[in-house]
Design a protein around this motif. Sequence first.
Motif, short mmCIF file in Angstrom:
data_model
loop_
_atom_site.label_atom_id
_atom_site.label_comp_id
_atom_site.label_asym_id
_atom_site.label_seq_id
_atom_site.Cartn_x
_atom_site.Cartn_y
_atom_site.Cartn_z
N ASP A 121 0.84 -1.19 0.00
CA ASP A 121 0.00 0.00 0.00
C ASP A 121 0.88 1.25 0.00
N LYS A 122 0.29 2.42 0.13
CA LYS A 122 1.03 3.67 0.04
C LYS A 122 2.01 3.85 1.19
N SER A 123 1.80 3.12 2.28
CA SER A 123 2.71 3.19 3.44
C SER A 123 3.72 2.04 3.44
N SER A 124 3.80 1.32 2.34
CA SER A 124 4.70 0.17 2.16
C SER A 124 4.32 -1.03 3.01
N ASN A 125 3.12 -1.03 3.60
CA ASN A 125 2.63 -2.24 4.26
C ASN A 125 2.38 -3.31 3.19
N ILE A 126 2.73 -4.55 3.50
CA ILE A 126 2.53 -5.64 2.54
C ILE A 126 1.10 -6.15 2.65
N LEU A 127 0.36 -5.98 1.55
CA LEU A 127 -1.03 -6.40 1.52
C LEU A 127 -1.20 -7.87 1.15
N ASP A 128 -0.24 -8.39 0.38
CA ASP A 128 -0.38 -9.76 -0.10
C ASP A 128 0.96 -10.27 -0.63
N PHE A 129 1.15 -11.58 -0.57
CA PHE A 129 2.25 -12.27 -1.24
C PHE A 129 1.63 -13.08 -2.38
N ILE A 130 2.16 -12.90 -3.59
CA ILE A 130 1.60 -13.55 -4.77
C ILE A 130 2.60 -14.60 -5.26
N SER A 131 2.23 -15.87 -5.20
CA SER A 131 3.12 -16.92 -5.67
C SER A 131 3.27 -16.83 -7.18
N LYS A 132 4.30 -17.46 -7.69
CA LYS A 132 4.59 -17.42 -9.13
C LYS A 132 3.38 -17.88 -9.95
N ASN A 133 2.75 -18.96 -9.53
CA ASN A 133 1.64 -19.53 -10.30
C ASN A 133 0.39 -18.67 -10.27
N ALA A 134 0.29 -17.79 -9.28
CA ALA A 134 -0.92 -16.97 -9.13
C ALA A 134 -0.76 -15.57 -9.71
N GLN A 135 0.41 -15.27 -10.28
CA GLN A 135 0.65 -13.92 -10.79
C GLN A 135 -0.07 -13.67 -12.10
N ASN A 136 -0.61 -12.47 -12.23
CA ASN A 136 -1.34 -12.04 -13.42
C ASN A 136 -0.46 -11.11 -14.23
N PRO A 137 -0.14 -11.46 -15.50
CA PRO A 137 0.72 -10.60 -16.31
C PRO A 137 0.20 -9.17 -16.46
N ASN A 138 -1.11 -8.99 -16.28
CA ASN A 138 -1.69 -7.65 -16.40
C ASN A 138 -1.53 -6.81 -15.14
N ASP A 139 -1.04 -7.44 -14.06
CA ASP A 139 -0.90 -6.72 -12.79
C ASP A 139 0.54 -6.48 -12.39
#
Length: 249
Positions: free
Chosen positions: A150-168
């Motif tokens: 987020d804007k404060s550098s808090n980690i909102l999520d960890f995205i594994s390789k298999n779950a990554q979206n090329p559009n994001d």
Amino acid sequence: MQAIILAAGTGSRLKEYTEKVPKCMVPVNGTPMIERAIDSLVDAGIKTLYIGLGYKSDVLKDFIHDNFDNARLKGMKIGFIENPVYDRTNNIYSLYLAKDVFEQDDTILLESDLVFDRKLISDLVASKEPNLAVVSKYEDWMDGTCTILDKSSNILDFISKNAQNPNDTDKYYKTVNIYKFSKYFTNSYYLPFLKTYMDAFGKNNYYETCLKFLALTDPTLLKGYKVDADTWYEIDNPDDLKAAEERFK
């Protein structure tokens, strides 16, 4: 402040180098990755280092004893934590084997297949933030788990390789696999969750999975520590090794 280096893996994609030595001993421009990492920990004033062992553990122990005397370590002590079933488990179990160490002090955690700027650990230790994951803005050459901040550098999520979206990918920050954890964080949140997760899903998983659930539960627990992409490289295969040698020549 103490440190843990996880060096249990086999490095199968670097087989031409790792038939005789563990992956962390593969040299980058003549200097093994583990040697670079230990020197950076000494520079940062780390007092105690524990190395998580697995594949060819005796070879790595001998290398440490032969190359790091008291003068070079500047008083830093080195201990070892062995995973005897490294070939049937993943890093979540190697990490949990260090639970007694985590309970003792604030900890820098890093994986052993990295080359990085020697000042990075010192800067991480100096940060006032107690719980940090080193991350870097995503680029095409990066591979593996990413985060969303987020804007404060808090980690909102960890995205594994298999779950990554090329559009994001414009939202992603790649994990560098270097962390700073406070004693309170590990004792109150991380270690209990590691145990619960392994009891439910087994030992052949990644420790980032538990960080993902903690981030989703409370994003303020862990912040991203942003570094430039040209200050580090993860080495998984011969092409990575060539790229790292070019970057750090």
